[in-house]
Design a protein around this motif. Structure first.
Motif, PDB file in Angstrom:
ATOM      1  N   SER A  56     -22.457  -2.208 -60.406  1.00 41.67           N
ATOM      2  CA  SER A  56     -21.400  -2.858 -61.037  1.00 41.67           C
ATOM      3  C   SER A  56     -20.576  -3.872 -60.798  1.00 41.67           C
ATOM      4  O   SER A  56     -20.163  -4.057 -61.022  1.00 41.67           O
ATOM      5  CB  SER A  56     -20.666  -1.478 -60.019  1.00 41.67           C
ATOM      6  OG  SER A  56     -19.464  -0.770 -60.156  1.00 41.67           O
ATOM      7  N   TRP A  57     -21.243  -4.302 -59.428  1.00 45.77           N
ATOM      8  CA  TRP A  57     -20.113  -5.174 -58.987  1.00 45.77           C
ATOM      9  C   TRP A  57     -20.452  -6.093 -59.889  1.00 45.77           C
ATOM     10  O   TRP A  57     -19.553  -6.952 -59.945  1.00 45.77           O
ATOM     11  CB  TRP A  57     -19.800  -4.932 -57.821  1.00 45.77           C
ATOM     12  CG  TRP A  57     -19.079  -4.119 -56.725  1.00 45.77           C
ATOM     13  CD1 TRP A  57     -18.897  -3.208 -57.413  1.00 45.77           C
ATOM     14  CD2 TRP A  57     -19.266  -3.875 -55.089  1.00 45.77           C
ATOM     15  NE1 TRP A  57     -18.114  -2.273 -56.284  1.00 45.77           N
ATOM     16  CE2 TRP A  57     -18.488  -2.645 -54.666  1.00 45.77           C
ATOM     17  CE3 TRP A  57     -19.856  -4.558 -54.123  1.00 45.77           C
ATOM     18  CZ2 TRP A  57     -18.310  -2.954 -53.955  1.00 45.77           C
ATOM     19  CZ3 TRP A  57     -19.738  -3.411 -53.108  1.00 45.77           C
ATOM     20  CH2 TRP A  57     -19.164  -2.544 -52.453  1.00 45.77           C
ATOM     21  N   LYS A  70     -17.179 -12.894 -54.220  1.00 43.21           N
ATOM     22  CA  LYS A  70     -15.856 -12.641 -54.606  1.00 43.21           C
ATOM     23  C   LYS A  70     -15.070 -13.338 -52.893  1.00 43.21           C
ATOM     24  O   LYS A  70     -14.132 -13.766 -53.219  1.00 43.21           O
ATOM     25  CB  LYS A  70     -16.328 -11.222 -54.321  1.00 43.21           C
ATOM     26  CG  LYS A  70     -14.411 -10.624 -54.895  1.00 43.21           C
ATOM     27  CD  LYS A  70     -14.536 -11.010 -56.453  1.00 43.21           C
ATOM     28  CE  LYS A  70     -12.924  -9.966 -56.586  1.00 43.21           C
ATOM     29  NZ  LYS A  70     -12.372 -10.487 -58.696  1.00 43.21           N
ATOM     30  N   THR A  94     -14.390  -0.671 -57.173  1.00 40.97           N
ATOM     31  CA  THR A  94     -14.875  -1.838 -58.334  1.00 40.97           C
ATOM     32  C   THR A  94     -14.519  -3.090 -57.292  1.00 40.97           C
ATOM     33  O   THR A  94     -13.666  -2.654 -56.516  1.00 40.97           O
ATOM     34  CB  THR A  94     -13.108  -1.937 -58.808  1.00 40.97           C
ATOM     35  OG1 THR A  94     -12.086  -2.079 -58.376  1.00 40.97           O
ATOM     36  CG2 THR A  94     -13.747  -0.826 -60.316  1.00 40.97           C
ATOM     37  N   LYS A 105     -18.698  -9.444 -66.460  1.00 44.28           N
ATOM     38  CA  LYS A 105     -17.486  -9.115 -67.677  1.00 44.28           C
ATOM     39  C   LYS A 105     -16.194 -10.134 -67.168  1.00 44.28           C
ATOM     40  O   LYS A 105     -15.359 -10.119 -68.252  1.00 44.28           O
ATOM     41  CB  LYS A 105     -17.321  -8.015 -67.448  1.00 44.28           C
ATOM     42  CG  LYS A 105     -17.052  -6.949 -66.946  1.00 44.28           C
ATOM     43  CD  LYS A 105     -17.003  -5.328 -67.611  1.00 44.28           C
ATOM     44  CE  LYS A 105     -16.222  -4.154 -66.916  1.00 44.28           C
ATOM     45  NZ  LYS A 105     -14.905  -4.111 -67.518  1.00 44.28           N
ATOM     46  N   GLY A 106     -15.516  -9.728 -65.871  1.00 43.54           N
ATOM     47  CA  GLY A 106     -14.417 -10.678 -65.221  1.00 43.54           C
ATOM     48  C   GLY A 106     -14.325 -12.075 -66.162  1.00 43.54           C
ATOM     49  O   GLY A 106     -12.828 -12.593 -65.539  1.00 43.54           O
ATOM     50  N   THR A 163     -21.697  -7.118 -62.744  1.00 44.54           N
ATOM     51  CA  THR A 163     -20.933  -7.020 -63.839  1.00 44.54           C
ATOM     52  C   THR A 163     -19.912  -6.811 -64.170  1.00 44.54           C
ATOM     53  O   THR A 163     -18.753  -7.514 -64.694  1.00 44.54           O
ATOM     54  CB  THR A 163     -21.668  -5.663 -64.165  1.00 44.54           C
ATOM     55  OG1 THR A 163     -23.116  -4.781 -64.277  1.00 44.54           O
ATOM     56  CG2 THR A 163     -21.554  -5.654 -65.737  1.00 44.54           C
ATOM     57  N   GLU A 164     -18.935  -6.232 -63.371  1.00 44.17           N
ATOM     58  CA  GLU A 164     -17.446  -6.472 -63.095  1.00 44.17           C
ATOM     59  C   GLU A 164     -17.435  -8.033 -63.024  1.00 44.17           C
ATOM     60  O   GLU A 164     -16.261  -8.516 -63.782  1.00 44.17           O
ATOM     61  CB  GLU A 164     -17.202  -5.236 -62.229  1.00 44.17           C
ATOM     62  CG  GLU A 164     -15.941  -5.225 -62.110  1.00 44.17           C
ATOM     63  CD  GLU A 164     -14.935  -5.286 -60.338  1.00 44.17           C
ATOM     64  OE1 GLU A 164     -15.986  -3.824 -59.743  1.00 44.17           O
ATOM     65  OE2 GLU A 164     -13.868  -5.718 -59.961  1.00 44.17           O
ATOM     66  N   SER A 177     -12.649  -5.919 -57.232  1.00 46.71           N
ATOM     67  CA  SER A 177     -11.862  -6.312 -57.482  1.00 46.71           C
ATOM     68  C   SER A 177     -10.670  -4.841 -56.572  1.00 46.71           C
ATOM     69  O   SER A 177      -9.182  -4.867 -55.666  1.00 46.71           O
ATOM     70  CB  SER A 177     -11.022  -6.171 -58.590  1.00 46.71           C
ATOM     71  OG  SER A 177     -11.526  -5.370 -59.446  1.00 46.71           O
ATOM     72  N   ARG A 212     -21.838   3.325 -64.570  1.00 49.22           N
ATOM     73  CA  ARG A 212     -20.962   4.037 -64.524  1.00 49.22           C
ATOM     74  C   ARG A 212     -21.326   5.691 -64.525  1.00 49.22           C
ATOM     75  O   ARG A 212     -21.398   6.759 -63.386  1.00 49.22           O
ATOM     76  CB  ARG A 212     -19.292   3.940 -64.620  1.00 49.22           C
ATOM     77  CG  ARG A 212     -18.633   2.686 -64.438  1.00 49.22           C
ATOM     78  CD  ARG A 212     -18.144   2.313 -62.855  1.00 49.22           C
ATOM     79  NE  ARG A 212     -18.192   3.458 -62.054  1.00 49.22           N
ATOM     80  CZ  ARG A 212     -18.214   2.892 -60.563  1.00 49.22           C
ATOM     81  NH1 ARG A 212     -18.533   1.795 -60.443  1.00 49.22           N
ATOM     82  NH2 ARG A 212     -17.317   4.232 -59.989  1.00 49.22           N
ATOM     83  N   ASN A 221     -20.518  -4.511 -70.706  1.00 47.40           N
ATOM     84  CA  ASN A 221     -19.039  -4.159 -70.761  1.00 47.40           C
ATOM     85  C   ASN A 221     -19.972  -2.505 -71.389  1.00 47.40           C
ATOM     86  O   ASN A 221     -19.836  -2.009 -70.130  1.00 47.40           O
ATOM     87  CB  ASN A 221     -17.940  -3.417 -72.092  1.00 47.40           C
ATOM     88  CG  ASN A 221     -17.345  -4.055 -71.150  1.00 47.40           C
ATOM     89  OD1 ASN A 221     -16.474  -3.839 -70.664  1.00 47.40           O
ATOM     90  ND2 ASN A 221     -16.430  -4.438 -72.137  1.00 47.40           N
ATOM     91  N   TYR A 267     -21.745  -2.241 -67.829  1.00 51.59           N
ATOM     92  CA  TYR A 267     -21.014  -1.576 -66.492  1.00 51.59           C
ATOM     93  C   TYR A 267     -20.831  -0.073 -67.467  1.00 51.59           C
ATOM     94  O   TYR A 267     -20.773   0.906 -66.353  1.00 51.59           O
ATOM     95  CB  TYR A 267     -19.551  -1.945 -66.725  1.00 51.59           C
ATOM     96  CG  TYR A 267     -18.738  -1.985 -66.035  1.00 51.59           C
ATOM     97  CD1 TYR A 267     -19.487  -2.292 -64.318  1.00 51.59           C
ATOM     98  CD2 TYR A 267     -17.544  -1.089 -66.301  1.00 51.59           C
ATOM     99  CE1 TYR A 267     -18.083  -2.436 -62.948  1.00 51.59           C
ATOM    100  CE2 TYR A 267     -16.618  -0.525 -65.050  1.00 51.59           C
ATOM    101  CZ  TYR A 267     -17.304  -1.272 -63.769  1.00 51.59           C
ATOM    102  OH  TYR A 267     -16.098  -0.885 -62.510  1.00 51.59           O
TER     103      TYR A 267
END
Lengths: 125, 381
Positions: B156-157, A22, A110, B163-164, B159-160, A112, B186, B179, B182
């Motif tokens: 989580s990270w 990232k 998150t 999907k981004g 996948t984020e 981001s 959560r 989604n 994700y």
């Protein structure tokens, strides 16, 4: 701030990879310390612009590393962002007391969101 | 049998039981001191009999208070109420060599045939073992939840980022699937946090930090926070405030807010699919503030009404509609309201709707210094 240097102190290999991937896409340079004992030396050698610090680490805890950093004349000005899954009130208090700029619980963030925090701290310093 | 023999026999019985027992007369002097109380306090019978009780029995409330005053306080309370008193847990007995022993405490006043107070029987039970088990359980849950959270964070990270589309374009279905992954991740985090919070609340290790709080503001913030969810469900969410102004009360805002959020998310989830309406009301009463969360949803079936606050319980009519609930939300609300000094109840009719009510004392919540504060609940429910 292109080419800002970030020291990531984290022992979990998967999370380390997330930070590296990232941050490089965001244009940061990432250095990794995977235990508490090497964290201080890496900071001393590399002089990062910001440190991301986990608390539960092999060899030396994150809070001990933080204490060392804040006792060092050269390094104490570097912003430190604690990112831990320990959400205990006493750890958060202790971390802030020792001079961490912020304390985030990983599982509630998150990636981001973390980048946003990092950018904000770098802009400030 | 001679009177002396009877006395001896009773003393033998009392010496053989596993609880510390002592008796004081109306002048607060010790007249009986059994075997176990000798062991607990390390004061021998000879050193105890005819002494004023406060010289031999000292208590400390966990965390604060002076040790002498605590015993005095308990005994005076018994005398005032003239009834048996069981002291709250988290009481330490301070032994002769200043060792702290966690005990449970029962004091019973004794009256003669003319209803005149003549003394008090006090029993103390060593609860060291129970405390240790409790501690282990809390530590275990803390450890397990921490260990679970690290891989959950990594999932989580990653996948984020995926999907981004940070590492390449995806088609619609791929994004949809990611989604789902994700969201479910959560959910797992929310579940782990719920379990952690319950363990802390149940063990009395949750910090309660009451500060002057504007309850209307707190509700408005909660509504803002959960507004996206109401929108997603096409549910109208409104704050029907009846009072112009309510003075601030001393409550732990982060705890109470969590309770309000849980009630709101339930109300939204279980309101009508079309034309769902959720409203929050606040009213100042004589001794407390009353908060009501009303929905026009599925309601709670009569046969489930007495189980609704139980851990892991879910209404029979909602399990099929909402597969996502953990059955922990209301249980947590109840624990939070109770530690805040309030009460909670509900009224409900199936297919018409449910109203949850809770109160918060105007005098404020009692502070409690646990070593933990509430873990953030996930924004996904």
């Amino acid at each position: 701030m292109p080419d800002a240097k970030i020291l990531v102190v984290e022992d979990d290999v998967f999370l380390t990879k997330v930070y590296q991937d990232k941050f490089s896409r965001e244009g940061f340079l990432t250095i990794v310390a995977s235990d508490g004992a090497v964290a201080f030396n890496k900071a001393k050698k590399e002089k990062p612009d910001l440190i991301i610090l986990d608390l539960l680490l092999p060899k030396k805890t994150g809070l001990d590393v933080l204490k060392e950093l804040k006792e060092d004349k050269e390094l104490k000005k570097i912003p430190v962002l604690i990112l831990s899954n320990l959400g205990r009130g006493q750890d958060i208090e202790k971390g802030k007391e020792l001079g961490a700029d912020d304390y985030l619980v990983k599982a509630d963030m998150t990636i981001s969101g973390i980048v946003g925090k990092v950018k904000k701290l770098l802009g400030k310093s | 049998m001679e009177l002396d023999d009877v006395k001896k026999q009773y003393e033998l019985i009392l010496d053989s039981i596993n609880e510390g027992v002592f008796v004081i007369d109306k002048n607060k002097r010790i007249v009986f001191w059994n075997e176990e109380i000798q062991r607990l306090t390390r004061w021998n019978r000879g050193d105890a009999i005819s002494k004023i009780y406060s010289e031999r029995v000292k208590f400390l409330k966990r965390g604060r208070g002076k040790e002498g005053s605590q015993a005095e306080y308990l005994f005076n309370q018994v005398l005032r109420s003239k009834e048996e008193l069981k002291a709250p847990e988290s009481l330490f007995l301070i032994s002769r060599e200043r060792r702290k022993i966690p005990v449970s405490f029962t004091a019973t006043p004794v009256y003669n045939s003319k209803k005149k107070y003549i003394g008090m029987i006090v029993t103390l039970r060593d609860v060291t073992a129970e405390c240790a088990v409790d501690e282990m359980r809390t530590e275990f849950v803390s450890l397990v939840s921490h260990q679970l959270k690290t891989p959950l964070t990594a999932i989580s990270w990653f996948t984020e980022m995926l999907k981004g589309e940070e590492v390449g374009k995806l088609n619609e279905r791929q994004i949809d699937y990611l989604n789902q992954i994700y969201k479910n991740n959560r959910r797992m985090v929310a579940l782990v946090n719920d379990l952690l919070n319950i363990t802390r609340l149940e063990a009395g290790r949750m910090t309660v930090d009451p500060r002057p709080t504007d309850i209307k503001e707190l509700i408005e913030e909660s509504i803002d926070e959960i507004g996206f969810f109401a929108k997603e469900r096409n549910c109208k969410l409104k704050f029907a405030t009846l009072e112009e102004k309510i003075d601030k009360i001393d409550i732990d805002a982060s705890l109470v807010k969590q309770a309000v959020l849980n009630l709101l998310s339930n109300a939204i989830k279980y309101s009508k699919d079309k034309g769902g309406k959720v409203a929050v009301f606040v009213k100042k009463k004589k001794h407390d503030i009353l908060i009501k969360v009303k929905d026009n949803g599925l309601g709670i079936p009569d046969e489930n009404k007495n189980q609704i606050f139980q851990k892991f319980f879910r209404g029979e009519n909602v399990i099929t509609k909402e597969t996502e609930g953990t059955g922990l939300g209301l249980y947590i609300v109840k624990l939070i309201i109770e530690v805040s000094g309030g009460k909670i109840w509900f009224e409900s009719k199936e297919d018409i709707g449910t109203s949850f009510f809770f109160t918060l004392p105007l005098s404020g919540s009692k502070a409690h210094r646990g070593e933990r504060s509430i873990a953030k609940f996930s924004d996904f429910y």
